[in-house]
Scaffold this motif. Structure first.
Motif, short mmCIF file in Angstrom:
data_model
loop_
_atom_site.label_atom_id
_atom_site.label_comp_id
_atom_site.label_asym_id
_atom_site.label_seq_id
_atom_site.Cartn_x
_atom_site.Cartn_y
_atom_site.Cartn_z
N ARG A 509 0.84 -1.19 0.00
CA ARG A 509 0.00 0.00 0.00
C ARG A 509 0.88 1.25 0.00
O ARG A 509 1.85 1.34 0.75
N GLY A 510 0.56 2.21 -0.87
CA GLY A 510 1.34 3.43 -0.94
C GLY A 510 0.53 4.58 -1.49
O GLY A 510 -0.70 4.51 -1.59
N TYR A 511 1.23 5.63 -1.88
CA TYR A 511 0.57 6.84 -2.37
C TYR A 511 0.31 6.73 -3.88
O TYR A 511 1.20 6.36 -4.65
N LEU A 512 -0.90 7.08 -4.29
CA LEU A 512 -1.24 7.12 -5.71
C LEU A 512 -0.69 8.41 -6.30
O LEU A 512 -1.00 9.50 -5.83
N VAL A 513 0.14 8.28 -7.34
CA VAL A 513 0.77 9.45 -7.95
C VAL A 513 0.67 9.37 -9.46
O VAL A 513 0.46 8.30 -10.04
N ALA A 514 0.81 10.53 -10.10
CA ALA A 514 0.95 10.60 -11.56
C ALA A 514 2.38 11.04 -11.85
O ALA A 514 2.84 12.05 -11.32
N MET A 543 6.23 14.70 -9.36
CA MET A 543 5.13 13.73 -9.33
C MET A 543 3.91 14.38 -8.69
O MET A 543 4.02 15.06 -7.67
N TRP A 544 2.76 14.14 -9.28
CA TRP A 544 1.48 14.62 -8.76
C TRP A 544 1.03 13.67 -7.65
O TRP A 544 0.84 12.48 -7.89
N ASN A 545 0.86 14.18 -6.44
CA ASN A 545 0.37 13.38 -5.32
C ASN A 545 -1.13 13.57 -5.21
O ASN A 545 -1.60 14.67 -4.90
N HIS A 546 -1.88 12.50 -5.44
CA HIS A 546 -3.33 12.64 -5.47
C HIS A 546 -3.99 12.48 -4.10
O HIS A 546 -5.18 12.75 -3.97
N GLY A 547 -3.25 12.04 -3.10
CA GLY A 547 -3.81 11.98 -1.75
C GLY A 547 -4.58 10.72 -1.43
O GLY A 547 -5.27 10.67 -0.42
N ASP A 548 -4.47 9.68 -2.28
CA ASP A 548 -5.17 8.42 -2.03
C ASP A 548 -4.16 7.32 -1.71
O ASP A 548 -3.05 7.29 -2.25
N TRP A 549 -4.58 6.37 -0.84
CA TRP A 549 -3.82 5.15 -0.64
C TRP A 549 -4.22 4.17 -1.75
O TRP A 549 -5.39 3.95 -2.00
N ALA A 550 -3.22 3.55 -2.39
CA ALA A 550 -3.48 2.62 -3.48
C ALA A 550 -2.63 1.37 -3.31
O ALA A 550 -1.62 1.37 -2.60
N GLN A 551 -3.06 0.30 -3.99
CA GLN A 551 -2.34 -0.97 -3.92
C GLN A 551 -2.66 -1.79 -5.15
O GLN A 551 -3.81 -1.80 -5.62
N GLN A 552 -1.65 -2.46 -5.68
CA GLN A 552 -1.85 -3.40 -6.78
C GLN A 552 -1.63 -4.82 -6.26
O GLN A 552 -0.60 -5.09 -5.63
N ASP A 553 -2.59 -5.71 -6.49
CA ASP A 553 -2.40 -7.07 -5.99
C ASP A 553 -1.54 -7.89 -6.95
O ASP A 553 -1.10 -7.41 -8.00
N GLU A 554 -1.29 -9.13 -6.59
CA GLU A 554 -0.36 -9.96 -7.36
C GLU A 554 -0.89 -10.33 -8.73
O GLU A 554 -0.13 -10.77 -9.60
N ASP A 555 -2.19 -10.16 -8.94
CA ASP A 555 -2.78 -10.44 -10.25
C ASP A 555 -2.88 -9.19 -11.12
O ASP A 555 -3.45 -9.24 -12.21
N GLY A 556 -2.39 -8.05 -10.60
CA GLY A 556 -2.38 -6.83 -11.38
C GLY A 556 -3.61 -5.96 -11.21
O GLY A 556 -3.75 -4.94 -11.90
N PHE A 557 -4.50 -6.31 -10.29
CA PHE A 557 -5.70 -5.50 -10.05
C PHE A 557 -5.37 -4.39 -9.04
O PHE A 557 -4.75 -4.64 -8.00
#
Length: 691
Positions: A509-514, A543-557
């Motif tokens: 889990r980390g920061y969602l950025v562009a 990098m644009w910090n959007h302020g959301d916590w995001a995560q990619q699972d092992e299947d790429g979702f």
């Protein structure tokens, strides 16, 4: 599970939706992939977002350049290059040298092509009282021209702001497009905002002209918008012309509705718009000419004025509606929104670029009964249906019974829904959602019962700041509950740790950025570059910090886990804690206030307010009710606190800063963490005992 509490990946580690090969090959995004020899989804994202081997341009440049011709977007003057980013991603100039106008692409060219296209229905509108109106492209074109002429008669020039504090009636589309035609900057304001919230936006945008209505219907009763507009204007100033649409019949002598009227400022829509010339030459405008000023709340008291351009919204919104929502010529597109929220203009621009049909609804989702949406989908053969998770959670409560803890959603007998039964929802091809995290149970209910287990849920996330999405599944993808798929096409998105290192492939889990710009990214904030850079670009380098916590699972979702900042996301609508606190402090009994967000089963997040009263004021239930009303009146009913709790003091640092994380943690029962900076530890006991 609370509505805004993100599930662990273990709770949703199952592919629920698997599109058929036939469906995949019918989609717009599949056609695009075939056109450019792209084999699969992973290659699609790589091709449109990363550097291309052996090519001078990045995938981002290639995609946004190619997209213009692919989607048939028309420029009056061709652009010199796809972008100029010499000043960095923060101030990228997209399509420099080009000239266009959104209004030409969404209405003019459709009205001019041929009789069949002119007579295509652009909008279907249903009022809460059951009235239905259909507006063709020919009629929309004429009325947008009349709006543009009315604006110019009132001195509006290119670059001037025009306010839209309007009910959700068909005329709001003409107003938006009329502003575009005249080169004015449209400033949509949510019709549910109270006086203070509306006044703040008017004061900041400084429109000379404000469109509003006498009111609208909500749960069978009239809501008088004009009086709120008058108070907001009195507080904010600037507005010299108010053009009032008559929704409630207030303009007739026999009307039972009396609204305040200023003969020097107020004019009826039918007098000043419908009598104007219906011919107007749409202005040719530079690519970076401002088109809209949309407001988004932050963690400070002043809402952020998001500046959008003609080129930006003209490529982003249609891209997402066409590829993500798979818009087809015969579709009827419905996304539940107000013109004052980003999804309102997004839906209109995205659908009307292709000459499609938008469905609009005025009223409450459960009036007169909880099947209102299902009845309208059936009645109008709607094909796309977008809605917030909060609304689905509320509608789901009307099931005859909920599944037990050992009976999964969708098991035999568990989903005999008395309000869904009897309505044919088979016209739905695509479901949509945005605004907040899902819970798995409600996601499954939406997928299985509304979508029939066939329609994918295109769960999207981006924001007002880009009038679009950072994350968006493609309809060709399999889906797990609550997933957002992955990055949108042409969006270079990543997940990073506190140091800015990518951890996407580590599945943490980390920061969602562009990592790069996109054409629709706000060119700055209306208040200036300083706050823009501080809000979005100061956390990580370039990098644009959007302020959301995001995560990619092992299947790429990809999944989101809520806000990483203090913004309160109530039913998909964001408000800054400082705005709530300011509304409370306006009451003469309140000395200090602190607002936090708490998990709520219906709205995802609910506002909880703690207040310190002035000396000599008593903590009474009557006062508590006054404070509920105070916030509702100033900011709008959605932001009324769920609870108002009285304390004698707040936990503070030595510098006097309120430690809001301590208040938040105490309320939700989480570990307080390091409290070494607290000046008054006894305040923590006060929080525990608050009532």
């Amino acid at each position: 599970m609370p509505g805004n509490t993100s599930p662990s990946l273990e709770d949703i580690d199952e592919i629920v939706h698997e599109p058929s090969r036939e469906f995949v090959e019918s989609t717009n995004v599949y056609d695009f992939m075939q056109e450019y020899g792209i084999e699969d989804y992973d290659e699609l994202i790589e091709r449109t977002t990363t550097d291309l081997e052996g090519e001078p341009d990045s995938g981002v440049d290639w995609f946004w350049d190619e997209l213009v011709d692919y989607l048939g977007i028309e420029f009056y003057e061709e652009y010199d290059d796809v972008r100029d980013d010499e000043e960095g991603p923060q101030f990228t100039d997209w399509y420099p040298g080009g000239e266009l106008n959104v209004a030409h692409n969404v209405v003019d060219r459709h009205a001019d092509i041929d009789e069949e296209r002119r007579n295509t229905v652009a909008t279907i509108w249903e009022g809460e009282d059951g009235e239905v109106r259909e507006i063709t492209y020919h009629e929309l074109h004429r009325q947008a021209n009349q709006v543009a002429n009315a604006l110019e008669e009132r001195g509006v020039e290119t670059g001037d702001t025009v306010g839209l504090y309007m009910p959700m009636v068909p005329e709001v589309v003409s107003i938006l497009y009329g502003c575009f035609k005249a080169g004015a900057i449209a400033v949509p304001i949510f019709s549910g905002f109270g006086v203070d919230a509306a006044a703040t936006r008017i004061e900041d945008a400084e429109p000379n002209v404000l469109f509003t209505g006498d009111g609208f219907y909500r749960r069978g009763d009239p809501v008088f918008l004009k009086s709120a507009a008058d108070e907001a204007i009195a507080d904010a100033g600037h507005v010299e012309h108010t053009i009032v649409f008559d929704r409630l019949g207030s303009s007739t002598k026999t009307s039972e509705h009396e609204i305040p009227w200023d003969d020097d400022r107020d004019e009826w829509w039918h007098d000043v718009v419908e009598t104007r010339d219906d011919e107007y030459e749409t202005k040719s405008l530079p690519s970076d000419q401002e088109s809209m000023l949309l407001y988004s709340s932050g963690t400070t008291g002043q809402p952020k004025g998001i500046v959008h351009t003609h080129a930006g919204v003209q490529v982003q919104c249609p891209k997402e509606v066409y590829f993500g929502m798979d818009l087809k010529p015969a579709d009827r597109f419905f996304w539940v929104s107000d013109i004052g929220w980003m999804m309102g203009p997004w839906t209109l621009i995205g659908t009307h670029t292709f000459g499609g049909t938008v469905f609009m609804y005025e009223g409450a989702p459960d009036y007169p009964d909880p099947d209102r949406f299902w009845a309208m989908i059936d009645r109008h053969d709607l094909t796309q249906f977008g809605i917030s998770p909060t609304a689905i959670r509320a509608l789901r409560k009307h099931d005859k019974r909920q599944p037990t803890s050992d009976e999964p959603s969708g098991s035999d007998g568990a989903r005999d829904d008395e309000w869904l039964s009897g309505h044919d929802l088979s016209s739905l091809r695509i479901l949509g959602s945005t605004g907040e995290p899902w819970d798995p149970e409600s996601w499954r209910w939406f997928y299985e019962n509304v979508g029939g287990g066939d329609a994918p849920i295109i769960n999207i996330s981006g924001g007002t700041e880009i009038c679009g999405c950072f994350l968006m599944p493609m309809p060709t993808q399999p889906l797990k509950p609550c997933t957002l798929g992955g990055p949108g096409l042409g969006m270079d998105i990543d997940i990073v740790d506190r140091e800015g290192n990518s951890i996407k492939d580590d599945h943490e889990r980390g920061y969602l950025v562009a990592r790069d710009s996109c054409p629709s990214m706000t060119k700055s904030l209306w208040s200036g570059d300083e706050r823009y850079l501080e809000e979005y670009w100061s956390t990580f380098e370039d990098m644009w910090n959007h302020g959301d916590w995001a995560q990619q699972d092992e299947d790429g979702f990809w999944f989101l886990h809520g806000r990483a900042d203090d913004t309160l996301n109530v039913a998909g609508r964001k408000v800054g804690p400082a705005e709530v606190e300011g509304a409370l402090i306006d009451h003469d009994a309140v000395n200090q206030a602190a607002a936090i967000g708490a998990p709520d089963e219906t709205t995802g997040t609910a506002v909880v307010a703690y207040v310190v009263l002035e000396a000599g004021r008593e903590e009474t239930d009557d006062l508590r009710e006054e404070l509920y009303a105070q916030v509702g009146d100033e900011l709008g009913k959605p932001f009324r606190p769920r609870e108002v709790l009285f304390v004698d003091e707040f936990p503070k640092t030595q510098s006097g800063k309120i430690i809001r994380r301590a208040i938040q943690a105490t309320y939700v029962g989480e570990d307080l963490g390091d409290m070494s900076s607290i000046e008054n530890p006894r305040a923590l006991e006060e929080l525990e005992d608050a009532r």
